[in-house]
Each structure stands twice: as C-alpha cells, then as structure tokens.
Design a protein around this motif. Structure first.
Motif, short mmCIF file in Angstrom:
data_model
loop_
_atom_site.label_atom_id
_atom_site.label_comp_id
_atom_site.label_asym_id
_atom_site.label_seq_id
_atom_site.Cartn_x
_atom_site.Cartn_y
_atom_site.Cartn_z
N ILE A 1 58.38 50.96 12.39
CA ILE A 1 57.78 50.13 11.32
C ILE A 1 56.61 51.21 10.93
O ILE A 1 55.96 51.99 11.58
CB ILE A 1 56.87 49.13 12.29
N LEU A 2 56.65 51.46 9.51
CA LEU A 2 55.58 52.05 8.84
C LEU A 2 54.32 51.18 8.79
O LEU A 2 54.46 50.01 8.44
CB LEU A 2 56.15 52.45 7.32
N CYS A 3 53.15 51.92 9.43
CA CYS A 3 51.73 51.03 9.37
C CYS A 3 51.00 51.77 8.11
O CYS A 3 50.75 52.87 7.97
CB CYS A 3 51.28 51.64 10.64
N LEU A 4 50.71 50.85 7.26
CA LEU A 4 50.09 50.97 5.91
C LEU A 4 48.85 50.28 5.95
O LEU A 4 48.57 49.08 6.52
CB LEU A 4 50.92 50.98 4.80
N ALA A 5 47.99 50.89 5.19
CA ALA A 5 46.56 50.00 4.86
C ALA A 5 46.18 50.32 3.41
O ALA A 5 46.26 51.32 3.01
CB ALA A 5 45.57 50.43 5.91
N ASP A 6 45.73 49.17 3.00
CA ASP A 6 45.16 49.19 1.39
C ASP A 6 43.58 49.40 1.47
O ASP A 6 42.95 48.27 1.92
CB ASP A 6 45.54 47.72 0.90
N PRO A 7 42.99 50.49 1.34
CA PRO A 7 41.76 50.53 1.50
C PRO A 7 40.77 49.90 0.19
O PRO A 7 39.40 49.75 0.43
CB PRO A 7 41.45 52.26 1.20
#
Length: 178
Positions: A78-84
């Motif tokens: 699972i790639l853990c991404l976030a939108d700043p």
C-alpha cells in the motif's frame, strides 16, 4: 485481540507467505486508516493498493522501486500518499507538507494496528523510489509519498524487540510518573 495486544505484538516482518490478502481484510485495514483524526479534519491521505502478483513483482523489480529485495515478496503493498494542498493556511500552522505527513502517519498507524488485529503482518518501507512509483501508477506529482507499507502473512516466528523504559522516554518522568 484488543488494541493493546496489537500494539505489543506488532513487529516489522520481512518474510511473507505466498498467500493473497483477502479483499475484505484490505477494506478493513484501509477503513481503519480512513477513520483516523487529522488537522482541521482535512483527511489528506490517499492510498494506492498493489496486489503483488508475479507480473507486478517483475515490473516493480525491473523499475527498481525498492532498495530492499524482500519488499518484492509481499503479497500486498500500500503506497501511502498525502495531498498537502487540502489544508487552509493560517499564521499558526506548520508547512502543509509537514501537516500532511503528520496526519498520514497517524492514519497509517491505525492501518498497521488494525492489520495486526486481523493477524496480518506489516513493514513500513521508507526506501522507495518515489518518482518511479508515481510514473508507473500515474500518480499526481503534488502528492507526497513518504513510504509504502507491506502487508501479508508472516513466514517466520515473530519476536518482540527490546523497548526503552518509560523513564527513558518521558523527559520529566521523576516529576510526574514516579
């Protein structure tokens, strides 16, 4: 298993059985992450699920997305991404990237604890080629990708690791907890 047991038993696993993780368990793990708190309820997290079959393993290896070879054997990545960009800026806040990383970290901790409760093993992986992952899966360049998490069933006995005592991690331990 309750949350205290999950916390005590969770350990990083580097050897996985060649056994798929059922979709229902994947949903439960992601749902735990979704329920995490975030600053201003921004919920910046996004997850990219990779069920690691033979074709995917070959593609990931060919593109050298991981530094550590054991990563290619995990049945679930699972790639853990976030939108700043989901945060409104105020004078008192950290940079949006820091806020997004903080909130994603809380969310992913919920994820690995739920996985442990479901008897799934996990490993946080920070040594990833972020650009190659973004290119391979056509992910938005503005998203931050600090780590991936591997999930699966362990291929080895888990051992607990030595942890520091409370007195070693609480700066004012003698004043408050003694």
């Amino acid at each position: 298993m309750d949350v205290v047991d999950a916390i005590k038993k969770r350990t990083t696993i580097r050897r996985f059985l060649d056994k798929k993780v059922p979709k229902e368990l994947i949903k439960q793990v992601i749902d735990a992450a979704r329920l995490a708190p975030s600053g201003n309820n921004a919920q910046p997290w996004q997850f990219y699920i990779i069920e690691n079959d033979e074709k995917t393993k070959r593609m990931l290896k060919a593109n050298q997305v991981f530094v550590q070879n054991f990563c290619y054997d995990a049945p679930l990545i699972i790639l853990c991404l976030a939108d700043p960009n989901v945060y409104k800026k105020s004078a008192h806040d950290d940079e949006n990237e820091k806020r997004a990383l903080r909130d994603l970290s809380i969310s992913s901790a919920f994820m690995v604890l739920r996985a442990q409760e479901l008897y799934l093993s996990s490993a946080y992986i920070g040594w990833v080629n972020r650009q190659k992952f973004k290119q391979l899966y056509e992910l938005d360049e503005e998203l931050i990708l600090p780590y991936a998490i591997l999930f699966g069933y362990t291929d080895s006995e888990t051992t607990s690791h030595m942890r520091k005592r409370l007195s070693e991690v609480v700066l004012n331990y003698d004043e408050v907890l003694k």
